[in-house]
Write a protein that holds these residues in place. Sequence first.
Motif, PDB file in Angstrom:
ATOM      1  N   LYS A 283      -4.661  27.612 -35.505  1.00 17.21           N
ATOM      2  CA  LYS A 283      -4.201  28.826 -34.830  1.00 17.21           C
ATOM      3  C   LYS A 283      -2.864  28.592 -34.141  1.00 17.21           C
ATOM      4  CE  LYS A 283      -5.704  32.299 -31.457  1.00 17.21           C
ATOM      5  NZ  LYS A 283      -6.801  32.718 -30.523  1.00 17.21           N
ATOM      6  N   GLU A 284      -2.720  27.435 -33.477  1.00 17.66           N
ATOM      7  CA  GLU A 284      -1.484  27.141 -32.752  1.00 17.66           C
ATOM      8  C   GLU A 284      -0.322  26.826 -33.687  1.00 17.66           C
ATOM      9  OE1 GLU A 284      -2.204  24.077 -29.893  1.00 17.66           O
ATOM     10  OE2 GLU A 284      -3.873  25.133 -28.939  1.00 17.66           O
ATOM     11  N   LYS A 285      -0.621  26.171 -34.817  1.00 15.98           N
ATOM     12  CA  LYS A 285       0.450  25.728 -35.717  1.00 15.98           C
ATOM     13  C   LYS A 285       0.629  26.649 -36.930  1.00 15.98           C
ATOM     14  CE  LYS A 285       1.782  21.706 -35.302  1.00 15.98           C
ATOM     15  NZ  LYS A 285       2.922  21.046 -34.593  1.00 15.98           N
ATOM     16  N   GLY A 286      -0.298  27.622 -37.109  1.00 18.10           N
ATOM     17  CA  GLY A 286      -0.173  28.553 -38.227  1.00 18.10           C
ATOM     18  C   GLY A 286      -0.466  27.926 -39.574  1.00 18.10           C
ATOM     19  N   TYR A 287      -1.430  27.013 -39.659  1.00 20.20           N
ATOM     20  CA  TYR A 287      -1.729  26.325 -40.916  1.00 20.20           C
ATOM     21  C   TYR A 287      -2.535  27.219 -41.857  1.00 20.20           C
ATOM     22  CZ  TYR A 287      -0.248  22.019 -38.626  1.00 20.20           C
ATOM     23  OH  TYR A 287       0.487  21.062 -37.977  1.00 20.20           O
ATOM     24  N   SER A 288      -2.331  26.995 -43.149  1.00 23.05           N
ATOM     25  CA  SER A 288      -3.081  27.710 -44.172  1.00 23.05           C
ATOM     26  C   SER A 288      -4.506  27.167 -44.246  1.00 23.05           C
ATOM     27  CB  SER A 288      -2.410  27.542 -45.539  1.00 23.05           C
ATOM     28  OG  SER A 288      -2.475  26.177 -45.939  1.00 23.05           O
ATOM     29  N   ARG A 289      -5.391  27.895 -44.932  1.00 19.68           N
ATOM     30  CA  ARG A 289      -6.779  27.451 -45.083  1.00 19.68           C
ATOM     31  C   ARG A 289      -6.839  26.111 -45.808  1.00 19.68           C
ATOM     32  NH1 ARG A 289     -12.027  29.212 -45.310  1.00 19.68           N
ATOM     33  NH2 ARG A 289     -11.456  31.230 -44.437  1.00 19.68           N
ATOM     34  N   THR A 290      -5.944  25.905 -46.792  1.00 20.03           N
ATOM     35  CA  THR A 290      -5.963  24.661 -47.552  1.00 20.03           C
ATOM     36  C   THR A 290      -5.658  23.455 -46.653  1.00 20.03           C
ATOM     37  OG1 THR A 290      -5.238  25.820 -49.551  1.00 20.03           O
ATOM     38  CG2 THR A 290      -4.946  23.425 -49.496  1.00 20.03           C
ATOM     39  N   TRP A 325       4.092  20.963 -43.907  1.00 19.25           N
ATOM     40  CA  TRP A 325       4.523  20.237 -45.094  1.00 19.25           C
ATOM     41  C   TRP A 325       4.336  18.724 -44.970  1.00 19.25           C
ATOM     42  CZ3 TRP A 325       8.424  16.736 -44.313  1.00 19.25           C
ATOM     43  CH2 TRP A 325       9.228  16.910 -43.179  1.00 19.25           C
ATOM     44  N   ASN A 326       4.325  18.173 -43.711  1.00 20.77           N
ATOM     45  CA  ASN A 326       4.150  16.717 -43.584  1.00 20.77           C
ATOM     46  C   ASN A 326       2.823  16.332 -42.932  1.00 20.77           C
ATOM     47  OD1 ASN A 326       4.623  17.432 -40.928  1.00 20.77           O
ATOM     48  ND2 ASN A 326       6.173  15.860 -40.551  1.00 20.77           N
ATOM     49  N   MET A 327       1.942  17.337 -42.770  1.00 21.80           N
ATOM     50  CA  MET A 327       0.664  17.091 -42.109  1.00 21.80           C
ATOM     51  C   MET A 327      -0.152  16.000 -42.801  1.00 21.80           C
ATOM     52  SD  MET A 327      -1.737  17.703 -39.897  1.00 21.80           S
ATOM     53  CE  MET A 327      -1.346  19.231 -39.080  1.00 21.80           C
ATOM     54  N   ALA A 328      -0.286  16.087 -44.114  1.00 25.55           N
ATOM     55  CA  ALA A 328      -1.123  15.118 -44.837  1.00 25.55           C
ATOM     56  C   ALA A 328      -0.578  13.700 -44.694  1.00 25.55           C
ATOM     57  CB  ALA A 328      -1.203  15.513 -46.316  1.00 25.55           C
ATOM     58  N   GLU A 329       0.744  13.555 -44.750  1.00 23.60           N
ATOM     59  CA  GLU A 329       1.358  12.235 -44.623  1.00 23.60           C
ATOM     60  C   GLU A 329       1.163  11.658 -43.225  1.00 23.60           C
ATOM     61  OE1 GLU A 329       5.851  10.242 -44.897  1.00 23.60           O
ATOM     62  OE2 GLU A 329       5.498  12.299 -45.577  1.00 23.60           O
ATOM     63  N   VAL A 330       1.383  12.500 -42.200  1.00 23.74           N
ATOM     64  CA  VAL A 330       1.228  12.047 -40.811  1.00 23.74           C
ATOM     65  C   VAL A 330      -0.218  11.695 -40.510  1.00 23.74           C
ATOM     66  CG1 VAL A 330       1.383  12.756 -38.391  1.00 23.74           C
ATOM     67  CG2 VAL A 330       3.213  13.359 -40.000  1.00 23.74           C
ATOM     68  N   MET A 331      -1.114  12.520 -41.015  1.00 19.63           N
ATOM     69  CA  MET A 331      -2.534  12.346 -40.722  1.00 19.63           C
ATOM     70  C   MET A 331      -3.044  10.984 -41.186  1.00 19.63           C
ATOM     71  SD  MET A 331      -5.442  15.121 -41.719  1.00 19.63           S
ATOM     72  CE  MET A 331      -4.909  15.090 -43.438  1.00 19.63           C
ATOM     73  N   LYS A 332      -2.570  10.543 -42.304  1.00 20.30           N
ATOM     74  CA  LYS A 332      -3.055   9.283 -42.884  1.00 20.30           C
ATOM     75  C   LYS A 332      -2.512   8.050 -42.163  1.00 20.30           C
ATOM     76  CE  LYS A 332      -3.832  11.353 -47.420  1.00 20.30           C
ATOM     77  NZ  LYS A 332      -3.428  11.430 -48.844  1.00 20.30           N
ATOM     78  N   LEU A 333      -1.582   8.267 -41.213  1.00 17.52           N
ATOM     79  CA  LEU A 333      -1.080   7.146 -40.425  1.00 17.52           C
ATOM     80  C   LEU A 333      -2.071   6.721 -39.353  1.00 17.52           C
ATOM     81  CD1 LEU A 333       2.635   8.271 -39.872  1.00 17.52           C
ATOM     82  CD2 LEU A 333       1.794   6.546 -41.476  1.00 17.52           C
TER      83      LEU A 333
END
Length: 627
Positions: A283-290, A325-333
């Motif tokens: 909600k805060e960042k406006g992310y898509s369902r995916t 766009w960089n969520m998946a990359e950051v998350m895996k750190l």
Amino acid sequence: MAQQNAFGSLGTTGSGSVFAGNNFDTNGGSITFATPATDSDVDTRCLPAWRLTDPRDDRTRILASKDDLLAGSCDWILDEAAFAQWWKDDESRIFWIHGDPGKGKTMMMMALTEEIARRVGETLNPKAATAFFFCQNTVPELSNAAAIVRGLTFLLATEQPALQTHLARKYAEAGERLFEGVNVLPSLWTTLTNMAQDASVSRLYLLVDALDECEQDSLRMFLNLAISPAASRRIKWVFTSRNEQHITQRLRSRHNTSLELNTTHVSNAVSLFIRHKTLQLAKEKGYSRTVLQGVQQYLDDNAHGTFLWVALVCKALNDEEVYEWNMAEVMKLFPAELEPLYKRMLQQLRQVKMKEHVIFRERLLCAVTVACRPLTVDEVGYIANLPDRHAGNAQAIQNFVSSCGSFLTIRKKTIYFVHQSAKDYFTTGSGCMIFPCGQPQAHEQLARRLLDSMSQTLTTDILGVRWPGTQVHESVDGVVYQRLPLHVQYACCHWTDHVKAGGMTLEDGGVVHGFLQARLLMLFEALGWLGRVSDGIEAMRQLADMTEQTGQNLQILLQDALRLVRYSRKAIEQAPLQIYSSALIFAPKNSVVRQVFSQAIPRWMRQLPSVEQDWSACLQTLEGHSS
């Protein structure tokens, strides 16, 4: 000569009185008895004196620092066989919840305090009562067993006024000394037992969270008293703690629930928490369902039943430099488990272009780690030895603390670790690398800075009140904070803790000896204004014990100081400037403190009372009972 200038002179006109143990007329003021306390005075003073902390306020503060307790997330514990049997069986006196860091034990205790209070209320039994206490290693008032019992008895007396007589009776016997010395816990435990046996009580439900954050020696005594066959059967306890050996060996045979053996329930609760946090994030960042589903899946796969891990990762993902766009990359750190996660976060903290800022951040982390209590924004810069341009700049301090946000948080201008496990990481984990010379050296360096700060600040009549009889309640808070800034207050109350933790050698002619020879009376004046004279007495006692083999003259000074302050304690606590007048003039002629600080006796006292050569045997006997 420097000593004479430091003491200056006290005024002799006005309405002030000098409180002492004898009547004595002077040409400038009057020395009178303090009025003896009546029974009604004792009753009035008892409850406020008993209040070291209010557990209700602690609960509110801790609850505000955590994520919301999700409805139903802790309900499973109520259906546990161990809890159900503890609740129904009058002979079952202890229920213990234990698990690793970050598993949600404190939030579970929050839910239990509400649930048990609700059940007691529904029974309509006015003779049943509940009380709770939340231990915190970072807060001195919440980290020892005597504080636990003191907090519980205070809350019981507040909620059940009929029980206040037990507090008043004990307080009438000993006054403030009730809370000092080696027998504090047994004495307070007797009061708790008497309250449990009171005719107005049929059952006490007492809940204590985070036993592992309590000082170990006192906790062992506390648990031994709680599990003793002689313990009151009217008390039913709920405890939470980590899986620590000294606790486990005393409670393993009691009704207990292991969070590690209830992984399904814990994992379901964590999954519910993940859904809640990720929906907030989306909600805060406006992310898509995916993207939302991807974050949820990663957290589910790596949380391993740890609420804290989820909260820390979600906080990091909410950073302004993390995008869809960089969520998946950051998350895996962010690796699974708390220790690797803390290591990763410390690495990130060090990856900034300005190396000076890295140094400042690590100094802040060092200071908050070794501090004896949570530090405020206004004092931490001085205690952390930041440059002057930053130390007194509240906004700069807040920015530095925010840059350590993975480990630290600010609530009402006070800095806390986000969790006890974060402090543990820097104390005993791999995060201790921030102390290049080790923690004892950090304590010693801090002790020396505190001594220097007091030497530069403390002076006679530091508040400028002039009249020797000015009482503490007549002082103005604004003036106290102006003349005794928070970092100086910290120094006055805790410098000896860091001397001890740093393993400093206390020798004749050393830095501690020199400080006390110049500022001992000024230190106790400051402690009087701060209402911390008892802390100063305990500090002097500990220092005296530390000098047995290394500093004979220093030890003699400390022992004499203890006698002088104990003898005049009530006067100093009521009117701190009495340390220079009644305390000194009624000290024996051979008193070391009187001889060292003879020039501190107000010059208007032209005729001094006749006193003994040495401390009386009676006082030395009393001294033995107060230590």
